[in-house]
Design a protein around this motif. Structure first.
Motif, mmCIF file in Angstrom:
data_model
loop_
_atom_site.group_PDB
_atom_site.id
_atom_site.type_symbol
_atom_site.label_atom_id
_atom_site.label_comp_id
_atom_site.label_asym_id
_atom_site.label_seq_id
_atom_site.Cartn_x
_atom_site.Cartn_y
_atom_site.Cartn_z
ATOM 1 N N UNK A 129 0.778 -1.241 -0.130
ATOM 2 C CA UNK A 129 0.029 0.091 -0.015
ATOM 3 C C UNK A 129 0.689 1.191 0.078
ATOM 4 N N UNK A 130 0.277 2.334 -0.602
ATOM 5 C CA UNK A 130 1.010 3.631 -0.511
ATOM 6 C C UNK A 130 1.545 4.159 -1.533
ATOM 7 N N UNK A 131 2.273 5.400 -1.313
ATOM 8 C CA UNK A 131 3.260 5.841 -2.546
ATOM 9 C C UNK A 131 4.654 6.204 -1.868
ATOM 10 N N UNK A 132 5.628 5.762 -2.562
ATOM 11 C CA UNK A 132 6.688 5.737 -2.014
ATOM 12 C C UNK A 132 7.802 6.770 -2.603
ATOM 13 N N UNK A 133 8.239 7.674 -1.675
ATOM 14 C CA UNK A 133 9.404 8.578 -2.174
ATOM 15 C C UNK A 133 10.914 8.275 -1.471
ATOM 16 N N UNK A 134 11.929 7.850 -2.334
ATOM 17 C CA UNK A 134 13.278 7.800 -1.562
ATOM 18 C C UNK A 134 14.180 8.410 -1.945
#
Length: 203
Positions: free
Chosen positions: A145-150
Motif C-alpha cells: 500500500x501507499x506511494x513511496x519517495x526515497x
C-alpha cells in the motif's frame, strides 16, 4: 554543561514480535486470519510474534498492511506511546537520540523511524541495507500500500521493477506507487543508506 547523549537502541526480535502480536490483537484479528491474509501458515505467524523467525522487509510491510496500521507502529513500545501523548498535548512531538530505536529484519536490513511521533498517513524512516541484502526473500517482485519517495544517502541500492532496473547512488531520489511490483536490494560492496517516505491513503 553539554547535554548528555545516548546511543540508538536496537530492538530484539522478541520486541518486534511482541509489538506485532499486540497490534494484531488491538485490531481484533486472529493469528489464523492474519496468516490467511499473508498466505502463510499460522505457525509462521506464531514464530514471527515469538521472535523465532525474523521477517523480511516485504513481510513486515505485508503484516502492517494486513493489520491496517502504519509501519511506524512497529517502533512504538508502550512507554513511547505514553511519551508521545504527553508531547502531543504540548503541541509538538520530540524524540531524543537516546530514545530512538532500530528494527533489524531478515538479512540484516535495518529500519530507523525518522519521525519523532506518529504522523497519520505517512511513514518516514531510514533504511540500511548491508551488501547482498534484499527487501524480499524471494526473487519475485512485491507490492504494497501507499506511494513511496526515497532519497539515497550513501552506498548503492538497486530497485527492480517489472521491466526495468534502476540503480540509486548518493543524492539520487525516486518516487513510485507501491502498487507497482518492485524489489529493493543492495548489489554493491558497502552498506546502502536511504531515507524513505511512504504516503498512505487515509485509513
Amino acid at each position: 554543561m553539554a547535554p548528555a547523549t545516548g546511543s540508538v537502541g536496537v530492538d530484539s526480535l522478541s520486541d518486534v514480535g511482541s509489538r506485532l502480536r499486540r497490534l494484531r490483537k488491538q485490531q481484533g484479528m486472529s493469528a489464523r486470519a492474519l496468516a490467511d491474509a499473508l498466505g502463510i501458515s499460522p505457525s509462521a505467524v506464531s514464530q514471527i510474534e515469538r521472535g523465532v523467525l525474523n521477517p523480511s522487509v516485504s513481510r513486515l510491510i505485508a503484516i502492517t498492511d494486513a493489520l491496517g496500521v502504519p509501519l511506524a507502529a512497529v517502533f512504538d513500545a508502550r512507554d513511547d506511546v505514553v511519551a508521545e501523548v504527553a508531547a502531543t498535548a504540548s503541541g509538538f512531538a520530540l524524540q531524543r537520540a537516546e530514545h530512538a530505536s532500530n528494527v533489524v529484519l531478515d538479512s540484516g536490513v535495518t529500519f530507523r523511524r525518522l519521525s519523532p511521533g506518529r504522523t497519520p498517513g505517512v511513514d518516514y524512516f531510514e533504511s540500511t541495507y548491508p551488501p547482498g541484502s534484499t527487501a524480499h526473500a524471494d526473487d519475485d517482485l512485491f507490492r504494497h500500500d501507499g506511494y513511496e519517495v526515497g532519497t539515497m544517502i550513501s552506498g548503492e541500492l538497486t530497485i527492480d521493477f517489472d521491466e526495468e532496473r534502476v540503480i540509486l547512488r548518493p543524492g539520487d531520489a525516486i518516487s513510485f506507487p507501491c502498487s507497482r511490483p518492485h524489489r529493493i536490494h543492495n548489489t554493491g560492496g558497502e552498506p546502502a543508506v536511504a531515507q524513505w517516505l511512504i504516503v498512505h491513503a487515509e485509513r
